[in-house]
Each structure stands twice: as C-alpha cells, then as structure tokens.
Scaffold this motif. Sequence first.
Motif, PDB file in Angstrom:
ATOM      1  N   ALA A  28       0.848  -1.199   0.000  1.00  0.00           N
ATOM      2  CA  ALA A  28       0.000   0.000   0.000  1.00  0.00           C
ATOM      3  C   ALA A  28       0.877   1.240   0.000  1.00  0.00           C
ATOM      4  O   ALA A  28       1.850   1.326   0.760  1.00  0.00           O
ATOM      5  N   SER A  29       0.527   2.186  -0.843  1.00  0.00           N
ATOM      6  CA  SER A  29       1.290   3.434  -0.899  1.00  0.00           C
ATOM      7  C   SER A  29       0.331   4.602  -1.004  1.00  0.00           C
ATOM      8  O   SER A  29      -0.809   4.470  -1.445  1.00  0.00           O
ATOM      9  N   TYR A  30       0.843   5.754  -0.571  1.00  0.00           N
ATOM     10  CA  TYR A  30       0.067   6.998  -0.659  1.00  0.00           C
ATOM     11  C   TYR A  30       1.025   8.121  -1.004  1.00  0.00           C
ATOM     12  O   TYR A  30       2.099   8.243  -0.403  1.00  0.00           O
ATOM     13  N   ALA A  31       0.611   8.928  -1.955  1.00  0.00           N
ATOM     14  CA  ALA A  31       1.408  10.081  -2.387  1.00  0.00           C
ATOM     15  C   ALA A  31       2.834   9.654  -2.752  1.00  0.00           C
ATOM     16  O   ALA A  31       3.798  10.369  -2.478  1.00  0.00           O
ATOM     17  N   GLY A  32       2.944   8.473  -3.351  1.00  0.00           N
ATOM     18  CA  GLY A  32       4.242   8.013  -3.808  1.00  0.00           C
ATOM     19  C   GLY A  32       5.101   7.363  -2.753  1.00  0.00           C
ATOM     20  O   GLY A  32       6.223   6.923  -3.053  1.00  0.00           O
ATOM     21  N   SER A  33       4.607   7.235  -1.528  1.00  0.00           N
ATOM     22  CA  SER A  33       5.386   6.627  -0.459  1.00  0.00           C
ATOM     23  C   SER A  33       4.748   5.309  -0.043  1.00  0.00           C
ATOM     24  O   SER A  33       3.531   5.233   0.173  1.00  0.00           O
ATOM     25  N   SER A  34       5.577   4.279   0.070  1.00  0.00           N
ATOM     26  CA  SER A  34       5.099   2.991   0.559  1.00  0.00           C
ATOM     27  C   SER A  34       4.853   3.104   2.052  1.00  0.00           C
ATOM     28  O   SER A  34       5.751   3.440   2.828  1.00  0.00           O
ATOM     29  N   VAL A  35       3.616   2.813   2.462  1.00  0.00           N
ATOM     30  CA  VAL A  35       3.253   3.022   3.857  1.00  0.00           C
ATOM     31  C   VAL A  35       2.974   1.726   4.605  1.00  0.00           C
ATOM     32  O   VAL A  35       2.958   1.722   5.834  1.00  0.00           O
ATOM     33  N   GLY A  36       2.749   0.606   3.884  1.00  0.00           N
ATOM     34  CA  GLY A  36       2.459  -0.624   4.590  1.00  0.00           C
ATOM     35  C   GLY A  36       2.201  -1.779   3.663  1.00  0.00           C
ATOM     36  O   GLY A  36       2.269  -1.660   2.427  1.00  0.00           O
ATOM     37  N   VAL A  37       1.940  -2.946   4.247  1.00  0.00           N
ATOM     38  CA  VAL A  37       1.635  -4.156   3.493  1.00  0.00           C
ATOM     39  C   VAL A  37       0.301  -4.704   3.967  1.00  0.00           C
ATOM     40  O   VAL A  37      -0.083  -4.551   5.131  1.00  0.00           O
ATOM     41  N   LEU A  38      -0.403  -5.382   3.027  1.00  0.00           N
ATOM     42  CA  LEU A  38      -1.689  -5.995   3.312  1.00  0.00           C
ATOM     43  C   LEU A  38      -1.732  -7.368   2.676  1.00  0.00           C
ATOM     44  O   LEU A  38      -1.025  -7.627   1.684  1.00  0.00           O
ATOM     45  N   SER A  39      -2.570  -8.242   3.185  1.00  0.00           N
ATOM     46  CA  SER A  39      -2.722  -9.563   2.592  1.00  0.00           C
ATOM     47  C   SER A  39      -4.144 -10.040   2.791  1.00  0.00           C
ATOM     48  O   SER A  39      -4.841  -9.623   3.729  1.00  0.00           O
ATOM     49  N   SER A  40      -4.553 -10.940   1.870  1.00  0.00           N
ATOM     50  CA  SER A  40      -5.865 -11.560   1.963  1.00  0.00           C
ATOM     51  C   SER A  40      -5.698 -13.065   1.823  1.00  0.00           C
ATOM     52  O   SER A  40      -4.976 -13.536   0.936  1.00  0.00           O
ATOM     53  N   ARG A  41      -6.359 -13.819   2.667  1.00  0.00           N
ATOM     54  CA  ARG A  41      -6.230 -15.273   2.673  1.00  0.00           C
ATOM     55  C   ARG A  41      -7.370 -15.911   1.877  1.00  0.00           C
ATOM     56  O   ARG A  41      -8.528 -15.530   2.006  1.00  0.00           O
ATOM     57  N   ASN A  42      -6.989 -16.912   1.024  1.00  0.00           N
ATOM     58  CA  ASN A  42      -7.973 -17.702   0.267  1.00  0.00           C
ATOM     59  C   ASN A  42      -8.963 -16.807  -0.482  1.00  0.00           C
ATOM     60  O   ASN A  42     -10.181 -16.954  -0.358  1.00  0.00           O
ATOM     61  N   PHE A  43      -8.416 -15.921  -1.268  1.00  0.00           N
ATOM     62  CA  PHE A  43      -9.251 -14.946  -1.956  1.00  0.00           C
ATOM     63  C   PHE A  43      -9.615 -15.421  -3.350  1.00  0.00           C
ATOM     64  O   PHE A  43      -8.744 -15.814  -4.135  1.00  0.00           O
ATOM     65  N   THR A  44     -10.895 -15.406  -3.642  1.00  0.00           N
ATOM     66  CA  THR A  44     -11.390 -15.680  -4.992  1.00  0.00           C
ATOM     67  C   THR A  44     -12.056 -14.415  -5.513  1.00  0.00           C
ATOM     68  O   THR A  44     -13.011 -13.916  -4.903  1.00  0.00           O
ATOM     69  N   LEU A  45     -11.535 -13.917  -6.611  1.00  0.00           N
ATOM     70  CA  LEU A  45     -12.118 -12.737  -7.236  1.00  0.00           C
ATOM     71  C   LEU A  45     -13.299 -13.178  -8.079  1.00  0.00           C
ATOM     72  O   LEU A  45     -13.143 -13.818  -9.115  1.00  0.00           O
ATOM     73  N   LYS A  46     -14.503 -12.849  -7.617  1.00  0.00           N
ATOM     74  CA  LYS A  46     -15.707 -13.284  -8.317  1.00  0.00           C
ATOM     75  C   LYS A  46     -16.343 -12.115  -9.056  1.00  0.00           C
ATOM     76  O   LYS A  46     -15.914 -10.962  -8.924  1.00  0.00           O
TER      77      LYS A  46
END
Length: 776
Positions: free
Chosen positions: A260-278
């Motif tokens: 995840a980034s904002y205004a060109g700066s990396s601010v953090g990481v995120l994850s999703s488990r067992n994700f199906t894009l429906k």
Amino acid sequence: MASYDPRPPSVAETNITMPDEPVTPHSITVPIIKGQEGFWTPRRKKIAACCGCTLVVAVIMIPLLILVIIPKYIQGILDGATISFKTINIANATDARFYLSAEALVENAGPFPATVHTPGIIKVSWVLDDGKEVPMATIPELPDIAISDGKGDLKAASSPVDVSDKTTIGKFVSYSVQAKKVVWRLQGEAEVTSFGITLKGLSMDKKVDFAGMEGLKNVSITSFNLPSDDPAGGIRVETTTSLNNPSPLAVDLSDVFFNASYAGSSVGVLSSRNFTLKRGENNLSLTGRLFPTQNTTTLAAVSTMFTNYITAKDTNLTVISVNSTSPASWLVQGFIGLPLNVVLKAPRPAPQLLSDIDLGPMEMTFSQNTPWGARVAAPQIRAKFKMPFGFPLSISRVKQSIDVLDSSQKTVIARLEAPEGEAQGNSADGNLRTGFSGGVLTTVGGQEAALSRLIRDLTTQNAINFPFRGTADVVAQTSVGPLSVTGLTFRDAPRVAGLAGLQKLDLGLADVRGGTRERGINMVLRTSINNPSLLTLNGLGTVGFFLKYRNELLSSVTLNDLSIKVSQTGTTTVNADSWGNPQSDSARLAGVDLLSRFVNGQNTPITIVGTRDSIGIACLKESMATVDIPAVFLGNPTKLLSGSNLYVGLLNALFTQTAEVTVSLINPFGATMSILQMQATISVQGRAISTIDADLRSSPARASPHSTGVSPRVKTKLLLSGTAIKALLDGLGNNLSVDVESTMVALMGEYEIPGLKYAQRGVPTVAKIEPSWNQW
C-alpha cells in the motif's frame, strides 16, 4: 382411294373425313372402342408416371439431403448461434492445468430441439486487439448443450483446461484485468442430434467476447481499523475492502499480498487469505501493518492519511499486488504488479475526538492599537480525547484555531489563533493537557457588537456559557513514528466563571496628594478588586470610574495601567487616582459627609459606576458602561490628634471662664493638612468641660505631609462644674483623657473642605496653670 378400317367387322363403320391439310402424327385421332381400353388406363398411366418420378427423386435427393443439405443447414445454424458467458471461474490452477466452471447462454440456435456435443478437444485462442489470434489453452471436453426454442444453456462444472502457453495465458490474465472487453476464439468438432438423427463432423468455430475487469476501478475500503501495535513493528491494520468486478471472469488467487502506498510513499503491506475474485461485489478482508519509518516523506504521507480520515476526507491509496501463493505461475504473473486505486472512505460526519474542554486560567491582554482584538494565553487547558483506533499513541504538541460563537452557537464572532504549545496526553487514559501563550484573538467583520456583548456578560455575570468550535493540529508519537495530524475538530460550550461585575470592591486611602481650587481634592485610593473568575485582564490602560455616594457623583476614580489579576484569593490590589470637587450643594454636602466618615475611620458604602468613556479600548466600552459596583470606602485608621495641652490662667478661669489650648496633629497624608476654622466640644465622661470656636485662618493649625504639627494656642470656653474642676486637676497630674467632637474648615493642599466633622475619644491632655492674666 379407299380408307383403311382397322376395326373388326362388327364395329359399325364410321365415316372419316380427312382434312385438307397433310396428316401429322399429332393430328390423328384414334378411336377408342368401348370395352376394349385394357389395364393401363390413362389414369393409371399417370399415377405410374408420378410414382416413377417420385422414386427417382427420392433415390437421388434423400442421400443428398442427409449427406449434404441438412449438414449444411445445421452448420449454418451452428455458425449463427451466439454464446454469452455469465460466469467463467478459474480454480485449482497449476502451471499446466486449471479447472473451468462456466455458465453461458446459447442463442439463435435454430427452430428445432437438438443436443450439441463436442466430442474432441476445443482450442481456446486469445484474439488480440489487432485481430491476431494466439493459442493459449485447450479444453478436452465440454458438457452437451440442450437446445430448445433456439436457446440453450452451457453449464460446465470443473471442466479441465490444459494450458498451451504459460506466457500467453499470463499475458491474457493481465490484459483481462485491465481491458474493457475480452475476445476468445473457440474451435473444435461438434455433433448435433435432432429427431433421432445424429450429424457428425460438424465444426464449432465461435468468437466469444465478454467484459473485462476494467482495471477494477471501483475499489473502496468500507471498514478501517488500527487495533494495536504490530509485533513486527508499526501499527496493525484490519480492513474490509469492497471491490467490484464487472467481468464474468472469476479467479481463485489463494493468498494475495499487496503493498500500500500513498502520495508516492510505501506506507504498509496488506494480505488476503484464500481470496477468490468473483463477478460483481467482492468484500475482501485485508490485514497487515503500517511500517515504522524515520523517512520524513513517508511520515508526512501517513500523517495526511490520518488527517484525512478524522476530518471526513477520503484518501486515494495505491494498492499493488506483489505476490500470491497460487501454484500457477502464469496466474501470479497476470496479477503481480496490478495497481488498484483504492479509496479509504472516511467516516461522516467527522468524529469529534475532543470533549469536556476546560479552558482553565486565561489571560487576555488588550491594546488600544487593536481595539477589537486581544492577545490570549491559556496555560492549563484540559480535555478528554478519544481516538477512533485502538493502537497506543501519545500527544506531545498541539496547535489550535478556535472560533468563538455567539449565544445561538451558529455565528462566528471572533477567531483565536493559538501557536503550537507543548502537550501531554495518551490514548490509555484519554486525558489531554496543553496550553499556549501569544494567541491572537480577532473579531470577525461585522460582529463587533456581538463580541462586546460576550465580554460584557463575561465581566458582569457570575458564569456564562462560552460556546466555541475549532480545530487542533497535534504531533502524536506512534510506533510508526511521529505523526502530524491536522484538523481535529472540536466543539464545546463550557460553563466559564465570570468576573461577577467585580461586586466585591473595597476602596481604602493610600494617600492624599493634595488638592487644587479647580479640581478639588486629590486622593490615592488603594483599590482591592475581587476577581472570582479564572480570567486575567491585562493592558486595560487608563480606566476611569466615578465614585457615587448618596446618589451623587463625588469624584473620579482613575486606575492607570490597570490589570485585573487572578490569584488564589481572587483579589487584586491597585492604586487609583481620585479627584473630587462636587459642584452642587447636595453633592458638596455628600462629599463632606463622606470625608468626615473617612477621617473618623468609618467604612462607608459607596458605588463605583462606569460609562462608555471609562476605557479607550473599543471592545470593552460596553462592559465598562455596565459597571455599577457596590463598594466600601474604608475609613482612615490613623487618629489625627496625638494629644493636647490646656493652659489655664487662674484669673481668666475665675472671671472669664476661658483658657487656651494647643492640639498636636498627626498628618498621615502626602499633602499638608491645615485647619482654618474649628468649632469643638471637649468632654470628659460624656460631660462637656469646654468648647472651642476659633478662626485660624491667620495662623492655621498645620502639619506637613506624613508628619506632625502643633496648633497655635486657641481660646477655649471653660464650662465650670465639678466635672470640669476634677478634669483640670487630673490634667495637672497628666492623667486626663478628653473626648473631642469638632466641625472644621480644613485645607488639603489648596482645596478647602468646609464642615468637616471629626471626633476622637481619649485624647491625652496635659493641663498647665499660668499665673498671669493673658490678654486677648
């Protein structure tokens, strides 16, 4: 020439007339002899001819129909049929294979009921934007399609699909995520069964288009929580993200990781488990953390994110997929690097994080240079604060901008800009302590009258509601780093103690400086002002009131460089300059009575009143005009007579009942005090022993400032009695105390005070006998 008659002899002869024209075969009419037609009658001949023709046609056309015409017809129907995908689900993907679950609607499939079967492999190609086709997968088999009324449903459940080219299908996935429309070409063999007849060898060659994901534009974070610090460092993030997929293409991505980034700066990481894009709405649970950092640019970006969230402003984040646990490298390739523009939606309305605000002691410093403003200090502000998140933080600095509201709490009448000041506060107990000095209060244009009323109420009432709203900029220490969060809104209307009209005011004499004929007596009054509020008023400059007694304005009371302080006792003592020169008879009588009470040490109730001209600062004029303060004019505690000497000539005492007396004066004042005329009665134990009626203008009794003096000898009329004789004898033994009641004409400086009354009990008196006759 005889005609030929082929009929038997039994047949009657028939005359035949030959035409003149030559006889042709078509013109010969052969007579039919009744009863001799035979089996092949003309009708039967016709039927036989028709049957023969039909047989010939059938022998020729049926094979042609079955082998040529019907297949051509059915193939045309196949070619004209359309396929529209409702869902295309990719699951259990590996590098070599994935499983397809799909639903599609087949339309324009002809008028007859039929079943379409694909007995062989179906080749799937990706049709590029320029029309080129790239093979990417094969489908070994699809389920049969039942056609009725020109329509049918294709329903594939976990049909295996073999990957032909990992690179190509990876590019396809990446393309389909961004594209508005995707085109496949499906090619394979088909069999159609209808009315018990199965036609084989048909071909299925269809270009099928369906919606792409269009960059997954509509992505927003619908819930956002920062519950705690993260064990790995930084702040833990928990979100629910709403993601709309307009494409029927659905993909099982397993675990997906994002940056995840904002205004060109990396601010953090995120994850999703067992994700199906429906297809359609997806509610994606994301967890992760905000990075700890010392980078000023990144800290500024995170600060802005926090500021936006708590001030009801949405934040546009860029979330980029960086990895997936899917075993299909081509699927990972298709989604890695995918930028999603994610909207972090802020709560509305903006949360009120500060409450129960206690302004504490305040100082307002006024100046005639800024008649509608003041400098403000508030060193001990207290408030409750509650963050919308659970992670720990501490507040180290606060800067405030405050709008002062009118009583309706709708109109801004003044603005206070406070500089940044130190603060102490933490999210654990929810308490905030801060303060500032050097704040600037300015009146909003057109609201001068409203500000005047507010200050008037604050100075005249015991307590008022003080409505305000504002914003605070804070520096908060977090596990991410120091964050500068701006625009925290607050609104409150605390009950603020007022100055209560300065109702407890005492005036005591500090000194008498003198007087002039024109301006009257000049006194310095020690003024004790009780301020029950927590508001200190500085820089009031010269403030002028009037002293009113017996409903008469007697003198001005001017306080120079006035400041009304707040102390533990709530009392401020200042010196006031007073000039008194009553003009009317009633005012002069009231003035003499007040001074008489004063010199006799009596406290006198008076009133201090103000006008709009009492002060030169515009915003305080209405407040000063309402001043009507009950006060006490404290009596002078110093006795004016330290003693007296009684000179008695025996002959005078016997024949004229007179003697002479001198009085020792004590002058506690800073101006020369003179007695020009005196009428007095001298008593002992309540019985008069002598009287004085003396005009001393030619030789006044005088005492210099803060000194003593002795009056000249003045004649006293002896009232001979047993008491007087005893008093005389006591005086000779230095054991006489007399009571004096007098009415004088006094002179303070150059100001003459007629009718001043003074009484003193227990004046030490020494009697002296003089043998000679004193000539008067």
